[in-house]
Design an enzyme around this catalytic site. Sequence first.
Site, short mmCIF file in Angstrom:
data_model
loop_
_atom_site.label_atom_id
_atom_site.label_comp_id
_atom_site.label_asym_id
_atom_site.label_seq_id
_atom_site.Cartn_x
_atom_site.Cartn_y
_atom_site.Cartn_z
N ASN B 385 6.17 5.16 -8.39
CA ASN B 385 6.51 4.01 -7.48
C ASN B 385 6.01 3.09 -7.68
O ASN B 385 7.13 2.22 -8.26
CB ASN B 385 6.36 4.84 -5.94
CG ASN B 385 6.83 3.97 -4.90
OD1 ASN B 385 6.89 3.29 -5.28
ND2 ASN B 385 7.22 4.77 -3.91
N ASP B 386 4.83 2.33 -7.73
CA ASP B 386 4.30 1.52 -7.58
C ASP B 386 4.44 0.44 -9.22
O ASP B 386 4.67 -0.30 -9.05
CB ASP B 386 3.02 0.99 -6.85
CG ASP B 386 2.75 1.89 -6.13
OD1 ASP B 386 3.57 1.49 -4.81
OD2 ASP B 386 1.90 2.20 -5.88
N VAL B 387 4.26 1.50 -10.14
CA VAL B 387 4.52 1.38 -11.33
C VAL B 387 5.84 0.11 -12.38
O VAL B 387 6.45 -0.32 -13.47
CB VAL B 387 4.13 2.04 -13.18
CG1 VAL B 387 2.58 2.42 -12.34
CG2 VAL B 387 5.01 3.36 -12.99
N SER B 426 0.61 2.53 -3.21
CA SER B 426 -0.37 1.30 -2.22
C SER B 426 0.02 0.98 -0.98
O SER B 426 -0.71 0.44 -0.23
CB SER B 426 0.30 0.29 -3.77
OG SER B 426 1.24 0.40 -3.42
#
Lengths: 97, 459
Positions: B385-387, B426
Amino acid sequence: MIDGFIALYIFMLAAFVGHEVIGRVPSILHTPLMSGSNFVHGIVLVGAMVALGRAETTLELSIGFIGVFLGAGNAVGGYVVTERMLEMFKSSKEKNS
Amino acid sequence: MSEFVSMNTLIETSYFIAAILFIFGLKRMSSPVTARGGIVWAGAGMVVATVVTFLFPGMTNYVLMMIAIGLGGILAWVSGKRVAMTDMPQMIALYNGMGGGAAAAIAAVELFGGVEHGLTFSVLAVLGGMIGAISFSGSMIAFAKLQGLINKSMRFKGQQVVNLLLLLATVLTAGYLVVEQGANDYVILFFVLALVLGITMTLPIGGADMPVVISLYNALTGLAVAFEGFVLQNEAMIIAGTVVGAAGTLLTQLMAKAMNRSLANVLFSGFGVESGEAMEVSGSMKPIEAPDVAVMMAFAEKILIVPGYGMAVAQAQHKVWELTQLLRDRGVDVKFAIHPVAGRMPGHMNVLLAEAGVPYDIIYDQEEINSEFATADVALVIGANDVVNPIARSDPSSPIYGMPILNADYARNVIVIKRGQGAGFSGIENALFFLDQTRMLYGDGQAMASELISEIKAL
């Protein structure tokens, strides 16, 4: 007897060694290496054994017992986990070649 | 007397050998080729040091000692053997915390013992005890968070101030203990304060930053062990502890760098706290069904798979590898793109893929692969997701702004396999999911991978 400046020298040199030994590590090894160094400070077990070995009062005995228990957990757990991770690195390398 | 001297020589020599084995073991662990031998060397050092400690002069309580070693050892052995590879980071946190606790216990025995120490000794004993206790409770919180026992990052206004006051109180109590030895009530107060400080320091830190924190506590435990080594006049502890302290500090910095976060940032900023005014993501998420994805993938030329921790949690890596083999047999160029912090810490995803049998030559680092997304027909994001959140490039107000990401949004089509519509680790909305070329394949990673496999086989 290790005292004063001798202790300081040991501390400084060992710190350098630690810094140099890690040097440039590929990021794929960060996790196993952290686990490996986690195992190495399991040497605290030795100190806890000495503390328990010299304990006299019930309070000291209880704390010493907990210390040895925790230290043994650190050493054994750290080893098993690191070994399992590194074992896989080996097999995947062999598969490649 | 001569027997006593030779016994001491034996102990000292063994500790010396153990120290050498530790250093060379760690050195070997820093290269993939020799890594496996490295842990065996270090293990041999540990056995030598432990066995010889039984011969220490003036020791009693051997039975208790054996029971404690047996209990701790067996529990750690069983848990270490059983734990899934996905849960490795929290196990490291757990074992590390135990080490910190052991160092604190040594300090406690010394402080309660009431033996008059010199100033240096008292300072080191107290300092090692404090660091060890913080590392213990902090690591336990890190463990609980990664294990999912604590889900929220607990923050409140003025938390920094409270932590600072706690630190001050701990240091003051420590100072009092150095000056006024044998004040047992204060010894208890001191350890309680240090333990609480470890908890309140760690609670506000978000899960994504936890690996850096665990690495930091690892270095701190090393330092605590070294300090208690000075107190006990134990060279093996001094050297091993210091080496780990220094190596761990460096490793912590490397990890923080890989995540594009400074250590101070991780510890004090409270991830995501100031993201209130973050850019609103516009558009909608567009769902897609597995048969359509199967067709898209089967007739693609180049597919890049971006695996994340979610894939490993769903135990989908084996199915994903099967899918990859199927596609490669059809002549599709399939590669894995790994973000430095994919999984829970740097290198964790490589371990997980290696476990599933994915060969190394189709797994690529961010630096090697990022330019290839522009020529990829499909980027398959599974459990990441965040990456892959392009906000990290575009929105300076976002807490992940500046973090290097995988350029999945440059691919012609993006397929995201995801359980639901929630935000990532996050808690930040992912702009990638709202792009025109992105389709969401909702479902469990393993189930979806299986469906794709059967759909492609049926083509």
